[in-house]
Motif scaffolding. Structure first.
Motif, PDB file in Angstrom:
ATOM      1  N   HIS A  71     -20.288 105.492  89.318  1.00  0.00           N
ATOM      2  CA  HIS A  71     -21.298 106.255  90.024  1.00  0.00           C
ATOM      3  C   HIS A  71     -22.544 105.420  90.301  1.00  0.00           C
ATOM      4  N   LEU A  72     -22.919 104.625  89.338  1.00  0.00           N
ATOM      5  CA  LEU A  72     -24.120 103.815  89.496  1.00  0.00           C
ATOM      6  C   LEU A  72     -23.969 102.815  90.639  1.00  0.00           C
ATOM      7  N   LYS A  73     -22.801 102.203  90.733  1.00  0.00           N
ATOM      8  CA  LYS A  73     -22.558 101.234  91.798  1.00  0.00           C
ATOM      9  C   LYS A  73     -22.661 101.911  93.163  1.00  0.00           C
ATOM     10  N   ARG A  74     -22.035 103.066  93.312  1.00  0.00           N
ATOM     11  CA  ARG A  74     -22.067 103.786  94.588  1.00  0.00           C
ATOM     12  C   ARG A  74     -23.508 104.122  94.973  1.00  0.00           C
ATOM     13  N   SER A  75     -24.266 104.640  94.033  1.00  0.00           N
ATOM     14  CA  SER A  75     -25.653 105.020  94.320  1.00  0.00           C
ATOM     15  C   SER A  75     -26.503 103.810  94.686  1.00  0.00           C
ATOM     16  N   ALA A  76     -26.379 102.743  93.925  1.00  0.00           N
ATOM     17  CA  ALA A  76     -27.183 101.547  94.188  1.00  0.00           C
ATOM     18  C   ALA A  76     -26.887 100.975  95.567  1.00  0.00           C
ATOM     19  N   ILE A  77     -25.633 100.965  95.951  1.00  0.00           N
ATOM     20  CA  ILE A  77     -25.265 100.442  97.273  1.00  0.00           C
ATOM     21  C   ILE A  77     -25.764 101.371  98.364  1.00  0.00           C
ATOM     22  N   ARG A  78     -25.477 102.651  98.237  1.00  0.00           N
ATOM     23  CA  ARG A  78     -25.878 103.615  99.266  1.00  0.00           C
ATOM     24  C   ARG A  78     -27.386 103.728  99.413  1.00  0.00           C
ATOM     25  N   MET A  79     -28.107 103.469  98.336  1.00  0.00           N
ATOM     26  CA  MET A  79     -29.557 103.526  98.373  1.00  0.00           C
ATOM     27  C   MET A  79     -30.158 102.270  99.001  1.00  0.00           C
ATOM     28  N   GLY A  80     -29.335 101.244  99.162  1.00  0.00           N
ATOM     29  CA  GLY A  80     -29.811 100.010  99.761  1.00  0.00           C
ATOM     30  C   GLY A  80     -30.449  99.057  98.775  1.00  0.00           C
ATOM     31  N   LEU A  81     -30.187  99.240  97.483  1.00  0.00           N
ATOM     32  CA  LEU A  81     -30.804  98.373  96.478  1.00  0.00           C
ATOM     33  C   LEU A  81     -30.301  96.937  96.541  1.00  0.00           C
ATOM     34  N   LEU A  82     -29.168  96.706  97.169  1.00  0.00           N
ATOM     35  CA  LEU A  82     -28.609  95.354  97.261  1.00  0.00           C
ATOM     36  C   LEU A  82     -28.712  94.784  98.672  1.00  0.00           C
ATOM     37  N   SER A  83     -29.396  95.507  99.524  1.00  0.00           N
ATOM     38  CA  SER A  83     -29.563  95.100 100.914  1.00  0.00           C
ATOM     39  C   SER A  83     -30.572  93.953 100.984  1.00  0.00           C
ATOM     40  N   PRO A  84     -30.432  93.017 101.857  1.00  0.00           N
ATOM     41  CA  PRO A  84     -29.480  92.890 102.956  1.00  0.00           C
ATOM     42  C   PRO A  84     -28.149  92.237 102.576  1.00  0.00           C
ATOM     43  N   LEU A  85     -28.060  91.721 101.350  1.00  0.00           N
ATOM     44  CA  LEU A  85     -26.820  91.066 100.924  1.00  0.00           C
ATOM     45  C   LEU A  85     -25.622  92.011 101.049  1.00  0.00           C
ATOM     46  N   PRO A 130     -25.005  95.758 102.565  1.00  0.00           N
ATOM     47  CA  PRO A 130     -25.637  96.860 103.302  1.00  0.00           C
ATOM     48  C   PRO A 130     -25.269  98.225 102.715  1.00  0.00           C
ATOM     49  N   SER A 131     -26.105  99.213 102.970  1.00  0.00           N
ATOM     50  CA  SER A 131     -25.886 100.544 102.415  1.00  0.00           C
ATOM     51  C   SER A 131     -24.636 101.226 102.970  1.00  0.00           C
ATOM     52  N   ASP A 132     -24.132 100.739 104.087  1.00  0.00           N
ATOM     53  CA  ASP A 132     -22.911 101.326 104.660  1.00  0.00           C
ATOM     54  C   ASP A 132     -21.660 100.500 104.321  1.00  0.00           C
ATOM     55  N   TYR A 133     -21.760  99.688 103.289  1.00  0.00           N
ATOM     56  CA  TYR A 133     -20.638  98.867 102.828  1.00  0.00           C
ATOM     57  C   TYR A 133     -19.443  99.778 102.518  1.00  0.00           C
TER      58      TYR A 133
END
Length: 76
Positions: A1-15, A17-20
């Motif tokens: 769950h944490l991975k999904r939220s972090a990605i969707r929230m854009g915490l790892l962007s631009p590396l 993207p939130s729509d990964y």
């Protein structure tokens, strides 16, 4: 769950993207997720229990997990 939220929230962007694509989440190193969430927790003030140093991290963790669990997370 944490991975999904972090990605969707854009915490790892631009590396990452939130729509990964979710089917590729397994390729993302969990360490990167933890580092991003730790950085986010530094922005939380006040925390529920200010005399305990890791309270903000736990608060962020809980909110992101619940956000994902309820399937309300969406890409930016």
């Amino acid at each position: 769950h944490l991975k999904r939220s972090a990605i969707r929230m854009g915490l790892l962007s631009p590396l990452i993207p939130s729509d990964y694509p979710e089917e590729l989440f397994h390729k993302i190193d969990d360490h990167e997720i933890v580092l991003a969430v730790m950085e986010l927790s530094k922005l939380i003030s006040p925390t529920a229990c200010p005399h305990k140093p890791h309270t903000a991290l736990r608060e962020v963790d809980k909110v992101l997990m619940e956000w994902s669990r309820q399937r309300i997370c969406r890409s930016l």
